[in-house]
Design a protein around this motif. Structure first.
Motif, PDB file in Angstrom:
ATOM      1  N   GLN A  61       0.835  -1.201   0.000  1.00  0.00           N
ATOM      2  CA  GLN A  61       0.000   0.000   0.000  1.00  0.00           C
ATOM      3  C   GLN A  61       0.871   1.252   0.000  1.00  0.00           C
ATOM      4  O   GLN A  61       0.631   2.196  -0.753  1.00  0.00           O
ATOM      5  CB  GLN A  61      -0.922  -0.004   1.210  1.00  0.00           C
ATOM      6  CG  GLN A  61      -1.807   1.233   1.323  1.00  0.00           C
ATOM      7  CD  GLN A  61      -2.786   1.361   0.176  1.00  0.00           C
ATOM      8  OE1 GLN A  61      -3.206   0.366  -0.395  1.00  0.00           O
ATOM      9  NE2 GLN A  61      -3.127   2.593  -0.180  1.00  0.00           N
ATOM     10  N   ALA A  64       2.487   1.786  -3.381  1.00  0.00           N
ATOM     11  CA  ALA A  64       1.523   2.321  -4.351  1.00  0.00           C
ATOM     12  C   ALA A  64       1.281   3.810  -4.118  1.00  0.00           C
ATOM     13  O   ALA A  64       1.059   4.567  -5.060  1.00  0.00           O
ATOM     14  CB  ALA A  64       0.209   1.549  -4.268  1.00  0.00           C
ATOM     15  N   ASP A 118       3.225   6.138 -13.914  1.00  0.00           N
ATOM     16  CA  ASP A 118       3.846   5.713 -12.659  1.00  0.00           C
ATOM     17  C   ASP A 118       5.062   4.853 -12.994  1.00  0.00           C
ATOM     18  O   ASP A 118       4.945   3.648 -13.233  1.00  0.00           O
ATOM     19  CB  ASP A 118       2.838   4.922 -11.817  1.00  0.00           C
ATOM     20  CG  ASP A 118       3.405   4.522 -10.464  1.00  0.00           C
ATOM     21  OD1 ASP A 118       4.599   4.807 -10.203  1.00  0.00           O
ATOM     22  OD2 ASP A 118       2.665   3.927  -9.673  1.00  0.00           O
ATOM     23  N   ALA A 121       6.037   1.597 -11.189  1.00  0.00           N
ATOM     24  CA  ALA A 121       5.292   0.370 -11.485  1.00  0.00           C
ATOM     25  C   ALA A 121       5.858  -0.388 -12.673  1.00  0.00           C
ATOM     26  O   ALA A 121       5.284  -1.400 -13.088  1.00  0.00           O
ATOM     27  CB  ALA A 121       3.825   0.720 -11.763  1.00  0.00           C
ATOM     28  N   THR A 367      -3.322  -4.573 -14.495  1.00  0.00           N
ATOM     29  CA  THR A 367      -2.915  -4.081 -13.175  1.00  0.00           C
ATOM     30  C   THR A 367      -2.942  -2.562 -13.134  1.00  0.00           C
ATOM     31  O   THR A 367      -3.464  -1.955 -12.183  1.00  0.00           O
ATOM     32  CB  THR A 367      -1.512  -4.586 -12.833  1.00  0.00           C
ATOM     33  OG1 THR A 367      -1.520  -6.016 -12.757  1.00  0.00           O
ATOM     34  CG2 THR A 367      -1.028  -4.019 -11.504  1.00  0.00           C
ATOM     35  N   ARG A 370      -6.471  -0.913 -13.015  1.00  0.00           N
ATOM     36  CA  ARG A 370      -7.062  -0.912 -11.667  1.00  0.00           C
ATOM     37  C   ARG A 370      -6.428   0.172 -10.801  1.00  0.00           C
ATOM     38  O   ARG A 370      -7.131   0.902 -10.079  1.00  0.00           O
ATOM     39  CB  ARG A 370      -6.883  -2.288 -11.017  1.00  0.00           C
ATOM     40  CG  ARG A 370      -7.730  -3.388 -11.628  1.00  0.00           C
ATOM     41  CD  ARG A 370      -7.744  -4.624 -10.744  1.00  0.00           C
ATOM     42  NE  ARG A 370      -6.420  -5.215 -10.612  1.00  0.00           N
ATOM     43  CZ  ARG A 370      -5.940  -6.167 -11.413  1.00  0.00           C
ATOM     44  NH1 ARG A 370      -6.688  -6.619 -12.411  1.00  0.00           N
ATOM     45  NH2 ARG A 370      -4.743  -6.663 -11.229  1.00  0.00           N
ATOM     46  N   ARG A 371      -5.123   0.281 -10.872  1.00  0.00           N
ATOM     47  CA  ARG A 371      -4.416   1.269 -10.040  1.00  0.00           C
ATOM     48  C   ARG A 371      -4.793   2.689 -10.450  1.00  0.00           C
ATOM     49  O   ARG A 371      -5.109   3.531  -9.601  1.00  0.00           O
ATOM     50  CB  ARG A 371      -2.907   1.065 -10.151  1.00  0.00           C
ATOM     51  CG  ARG A 371      -2.094   2.044  -9.311  1.00  0.00           C
ATOM     52  CD  ARG A 371      -0.619   1.722  -9.350  1.00  0.00           C
ATOM     53  NE  ARG A 371      -0.342   0.377  -8.846  1.00  0.00           N
ATOM     54  CZ  ARG A 371       0.872  -0.133  -8.722  1.00  0.00           C
ATOM     55  NH1 ARG A 371       1.932   0.578  -9.092  1.00  0.00           N
ATOM     56  NH2 ARG A 371       1.035  -1.342  -8.262  1.00  0.00           N
ATOM     57  N   TYR A 372      -4.759   2.958 -11.743  1.00  0.00           N
ATOM     58  CA  TYR A 372      -5.050   4.308 -12.205  1.00  0.00           C
ATOM     59  C   TYR A 372      -6.511   4.677 -11.975  1.00  0.00           C
ATOM     60  O   TYR A 372      -6.827   5.834 -11.690  1.00  0.00           O
ATOM     61  CB  TYR A 372      -4.695   4.452 -13.684  1.00  0.00           C
ATOM     62  CG  TYR A 372      -3.210   4.472 -13.967  1.00  0.00           C
ATOM     63  CD1 TYR A 372      -2.282   4.819 -12.984  1.00  0.00           C
ATOM     64  CD2 TYR A 372      -2.724   4.152 -15.232  1.00  0.00           C
ATOM     65  CE1 TYR A 372      -0.926   4.844 -13.245  1.00  0.00           C
ATOM     66  CE2 TYR A 372      -1.364   4.178 -15.517  1.00  0.00           C
ATOM     67  CZ  TYR A 372      -0.463   4.518 -14.518  1.00  0.00           C
ATOM     68  OH  TYR A 372       0.883   4.552 -14.794  1.00  0.00           O
ATOM     69  N   ARG A 375      -6.843   5.838  -8.470  1.00  0.00           N
ATOM     70  CA  ARG A 375      -6.249   7.163  -8.286  1.00  0.00           C
ATOM     71  C   ARG A 375      -7.114   8.242  -8.940  1.00  0.00           C
ATOM     72  O   ARG A 375      -7.273   9.335  -8.389  1.00  0.00           O
ATOM     73  CB  ARG A 375      -4.825   7.167  -8.851  1.00  0.00           C
ATOM     74  CG  ARG A 375      -3.908   6.258  -8.059  1.00  0.00           C
ATOM     75  CD  ARG A 375      -2.502   6.182  -8.625  1.00  0.00           C
ATOM     76  NE  ARG A 375      -1.695   5.269  -7.808  1.00  0.00           N
ATOM     77  CZ  ARG A 375      -0.409   5.022  -8.006  1.00  0.00           C
ATOM     78  NH1 ARG A 375       0.233   5.610  -9.018  1.00  0.00           N
ATOM     79  NH2 ARG A 375       0.237   4.192  -7.227  1.00  0.00           N
ATOM     80  N   GLY A 452      -0.239   8.172  -4.927  1.00  0.00           N
ATOM     81  CA  GLY A 452      -1.252   7.309  -4.350  1.00  0.00           C
ATOM     82  C   GLY A 452      -2.481   8.089  -3.934  1.00  0.00           C
ATOM     83  O   GLY A 452      -2.490   9.333  -3.902  1.00  0.00           O
TER      84      GLY A 452
END
Length: 473
Positions: A61, A64, A118, A121, A367, A370-372, A375, A452
């Motif tokens: 966490q 990220a 990012d 990543a 992946t 989902r992360r973006y 955010r 993050g």
């Protein structure tokens, strides 16, 4: 680890969240400084008497969010950009507001500059595996000067990928490997000039970074307005240009998706003037709240050149991109590369081919989507909460938001005030032509890929304070 002084209330549950909160507090207070090496997840779990999974979840966490960086062979450390956060305590009194005329920070604590992925990543392990596979399998003869159009294996993989994911009309013969979209655009501009074109139309607003390269080709750059449906094709027809550069999947910077009606009009225009459409497939990899829209090239493959790269999906440093072009244009691009630079590096091309073939590219993109998305949601929600009256646009795809500021705001003053508060933002005014800059509502273009969710929320709060204290005209 008792030396870290991390508080832990076992009766409160959510141990992983407590550990993460303890680290954040230590960084913000200055107790843990940038570069400090942390114990391994196994060691910290043992010292705190928790399961290793609890610590791993906390570390993931914090990584990220940008508080930690983890590198093979170097362990886990406090991120280089992490620093004490003077805003961690609630502000009180007039002194808490940013001074309108104070000095700007040299290094922003919250970088919301658009167009940056990012980079933490980047899938180092999977990319290394692809490089190793390429080194094991590439024959000795392939290490000579390459085909200027690119390694056949990569062109074949890209053709299949783009056909499957972007509904492109692609085969290896139409694909030419370039050193990114900028390289492809510069080469195409030169070819257009050599073929007798005198003008190239571009969207208004647009990225100002590409304009000098286009002008250097000798073409006259014509700005064509963009509205809620995309590029204005009537204005394009009136411009006299027979070539146009567009970003239909997610217009930069407004985030508008070219509507179905405008797509049909644009293709009809290209046929009427015997023209060429250069389609920058900007941000097409990252879509969240809408069905995928196929590329223009798949509809009119003989009048559209599709440009793409891995600069946003993987990293700009790879300098790997492509053009999917009508066969005559593809051949001219191939000859251009043969005469100017002899083609792109071979091993990187084979590695990317392996990366796509083995499914690692698809897994990485899933992946990052989902992360973006998380955010994006965090920043959009925080903007709505802390900047009343702002209108957030362009949220359906990409890695930036287009935020129209509340009535009465002065865009330049907002940008300056945000900088003094430690938040780097880009104003939209500089992306518009001089004739349209003052007519458009003041707006910011905010990138969210590199921070993050917690830091994005804090950045939006600081931005709201900057607007409230002295950023209005």
């Amino acid at each position: 680890m008792t030396d870290l002084h991390l508080p832990l209330d076992r009766t409160a549950g959510r141990l992983s969240a407590q550990i993460a909160a303890g680290f954040r507090s230590a960084v913000r207070s200055g107790r843990l400084t940038a570069g400090t090496r942390l114990p391994s997840s196994r060691d910290l779990a043992r010292d705190m008497d928790v399961s290793r999974g609890v610590v791993v979840a906390a570390y993931e966490q914090l990584t990220a969010e940008g508080f930690l960086v983890a590198r093979r062979g170097d362990g886990t450390r406090i991120a280089p950009l992490a620093r004490p956060d003077e805003t961690s305590a609630p502000p009180t009194g007039p002194a808490a507001a940013p001074a309108p005329d104070g000095p700007a920070e040299a290094v922003p604590r919250f970088d919301l500059w658009p167009g940056q992925p990012d980079l933490s990543a980047f899938p180092r392990d999977r990319w290394l595996a692809a490089v190793r596979a390429a080194l094991r399998t590439v024959p000795h003869e392939a290490l000579a000067y390459p085909d200027p159009a690119g390694v056949p294996a990569l062109r074949t993989e890209l053709a299949g990928y783009l056909s499957r994911v972007r509904a492109a009309h692609a085969d290896a013969g139409r694909v030419v490997i370039m050193n990114g979209v900028a390289h492809g655009l510069s080469a195409l501009a030169g070819l257009l000039r050599a073929a007798g074109h005198t003008a190239l139309a571009v969207e208004d607003p647009t990225s100002v970074r590409q304009l000098p390269a286009l002008a250097a080709s000798g073409l006259r750059v014509v700005r064509v307005p963009v509205d809620r449906d995309g590029v204005d094709v009537d204005a394009l027809a009136a411009s006299g240009a027979r070539a146009v550069l567009v970003t239909p999947a997610h217009q930069y910077p407004t985030g508008v998706v070219l509507s179905a009606c405008r797509r049909a009009e644009l293709i009809a225009w290209s046929r009427t003037v015997d023209g060429l459409i250069i389609e920058d497939d900007y941000d097409a990899e990252f879509r969240y709240d809408r069905e995928p829209v196929g590329c223009l090239q798949g509809v009119e493959p003989d009048r559209v050149v599709l440009l793409g790269s891995v600069s946003k999906s993987l990293a700009p440093a790879l300098r790997l991109g492509w053009a999917v072009a009508p066969p005559p244009v593809a051949e001219r691009l191939r000859l251009h590369r043969a005469r100017t630079d002899l083609g792109s590096p071979v091993l990187e091309q084979h590695a990317l081919a392996e990366f796509i073939r083995g499914g690692a590219y698809d897994r990485h993109l899933r992946t990052m989507r989902r992360r973006y998305r998380a955010r994006r949601d965090a920043l959009a929600d925080a903007i709505r909460a802390h900047v009343p009256g702002a209108v957030v646009r362009g949220v359906s795809a990409g890695i930036h938001l287009y935020v129209e500021l509340p009535p009465g705001c002065d865009e330049d003053r907002v940008v300056a005030a945000a900088g003094r508060a430690g938040v780097a933002v880009a104003g939209a005014r500089s992306m518009r032509s001089s004739g349209r800059a003052d007519a458009a509502p003041p707006a910011l273009v905010l990138g969210y890929a590199r921070l993050g969710e917690a830091r994005l929320a804090t950045a939006a709060e600081l931005l709201g304070r900057a607007i409230a204290h002295g950023a209005r005209g």
